[in-house]
Scaffold this active site. Sequence first.
Site, PDB file in Angstrom:
ATOM      1  N   HIS A 182       0.860  -1.178   0.000  1.00 33.38           N
ATOM      2  CA  HIS A 182       0.000   0.000   0.000  1.00 33.38           C
ATOM      3  C   HIS A 182       0.896   1.227   0.000  1.00 33.38           C
ATOM      4  CE1 HIS A 182      -3.621   2.427   0.770  1.00 33.38           C
ATOM      5  NE2 HIS A 182      -2.795   3.174   1.475  1.00 33.38           N
ATOM      6  N   CYS A 183       0.721   2.087  -0.993  1.00 32.46           N
ATOM      7  CA  CYS A 183       1.561   3.280  -1.138  1.00 32.46           C
ATOM      8  C   CYS A 183       0.778   4.499  -0.671  1.00 32.46           C
ATOM      9  CB  CYS A 183       1.984   3.444  -2.597  1.00 32.46           C
ATOM     10  SG  CYS A 183       3.057   4.882  -2.870  1.00 32.46           S
ATOM     11  N   VAL A 184       1.270   5.150   0.390  1.00 31.10           N
ATOM     12  CA  VAL A 184       0.573   6.329   0.914  1.00 31.10           C
ATOM     13  C   VAL A 184       0.702   7.511  -0.033  1.00 31.10           C
ATOM     14  CG1 VAL A 184       0.823   5.606   3.313  1.00 31.10           C
ATOM     15  CG2 VAL A 184       2.617   7.003   2.265  1.00 31.10           C
TER      16      VAL A 184
ATOM     17  N   ASN B 176      -2.125   6.959  -2.287  1.00 30.76           N
ATOM     18  CA  ASN B 176      -3.355   6.625  -1.561  1.00 30.76           C
ATOM     19  C   ASN B 176      -4.072   5.448  -2.211  1.00 30.76           C
ATOM     20  OD1 ASN B 176      -5.309   6.900   0.454  1.00 30.76           O
ATOM     21  ND2 ASN B 176      -6.567   8.289  -0.772  1.00 30.76           N
ATOM     22  N   ASN B 177      -3.301   4.426  -2.541  1.00 28.50           N
ATOM     23  CA  ASN B 177      -3.878   3.261  -3.210  1.00 28.50           C
ATOM     24  C   ASN B 177      -2.963   2.069  -3.007  1.00 28.50           C
ATOM     25  OD1 ASN B 177      -5.659   1.757  -4.702  1.00 28.50           O
ATOM     26  ND2 ASN B 177      -5.206   2.698  -6.661  1.00 28.50           N
TER      27      ASN B 177
END
EC number: 2.3.1.225
Length: 343
Positions: A178-180, A183-184
């Site tokens: 999950h890549c902040v 946001n996905n």
Amino acid sequence: MDFLVLFLLYLALVLLGFVMICVGSKTHYLQGLTSRGAQIFSYLIPECLQRVMLRVLHYLFHTRNNTFVILHLILQGMVYSEYTWEIFGLCQQLEFSSYYLFLPYLLLIVNLVFFALTCVTNPGTITKANEFLFLQVYEFDEVMFPKNVRCPTCDLRKPARSKHCSVCNWCVHRFDHHCVWVNNCIGAWNTRYFLCYLSTLTASAATMAVVSIVFLVRLVVMSDVYLQTYVDDLGHLQVVDAVFLVQYLFLTFPRIIFLVGFVVVLSFLLGGYLCFCLYLAATNQTTNEWSKGDRAWCQQCPHVARPPAAEPQAYQNIHSRGLWGNLREIFLPATARYERKKK
């Protein structure tokens, strides 16, 4: 000069910290070090402040929000504004090629396109409608991905290479991480966009760093500063050296030097991470599989005596199909094509 030394030490510590995180992330050492540090801070920080910090950290890293997306765009805007304000005009006066000057802007446009695609593309969310389809894609290895396992949250059978994302609260096919910053989740259907986004971001930072450094070098050559002499603190006449030139440029163009330092460090960090992601793509692994591969094998190892000289077995990746097959799987995911035809 003292400030310059401290600034260089700061950059070295940032790079060292990044390397330690990358190396230690597959071991329990970093996790234990982090927990011990948290215990020390728990004695120093008041309990009410700890609760506030935990709430903030939970919101930033464990819930879907656009904080880092906005921060990403702000940082990118600040860097390009500084490049336009400080370097672009001066380089035009020095008759730099327009191709090199406009290349960072071209890379910015392409990067924003892939950034948007990474943000909005469905990463491969598993639902009851496509559960059976995803179950047929990858073989279960019975080590990291055993058969007939259900997600307790989604109440779905977990296909091989899938994982439930606690931030997004759904299961993702071929889950990577999950890549902040976008946001996905990064999964089967948007890994290709993420790799292109990361590549163009690295290229834009490196191009801006090269243009800025060439500008400073040409400025030094045209002013003949490197041929001059100066009197040091002891009153001795000294020839201008590299350290003096850096100090001179820092005092003359402080904002440009800070920009160069930032984009150079960013280029190394992004370049290192890009190489890691390309390695995973070439070997058909995900970040999730890479991080827990050895632990998954050890959990399945029979508890029998083993000769002291015998080396521990490593997890075997059964999904690799060769370099071109692995890249084709990422850039042309079969399940994505099937979903489009179905719609």
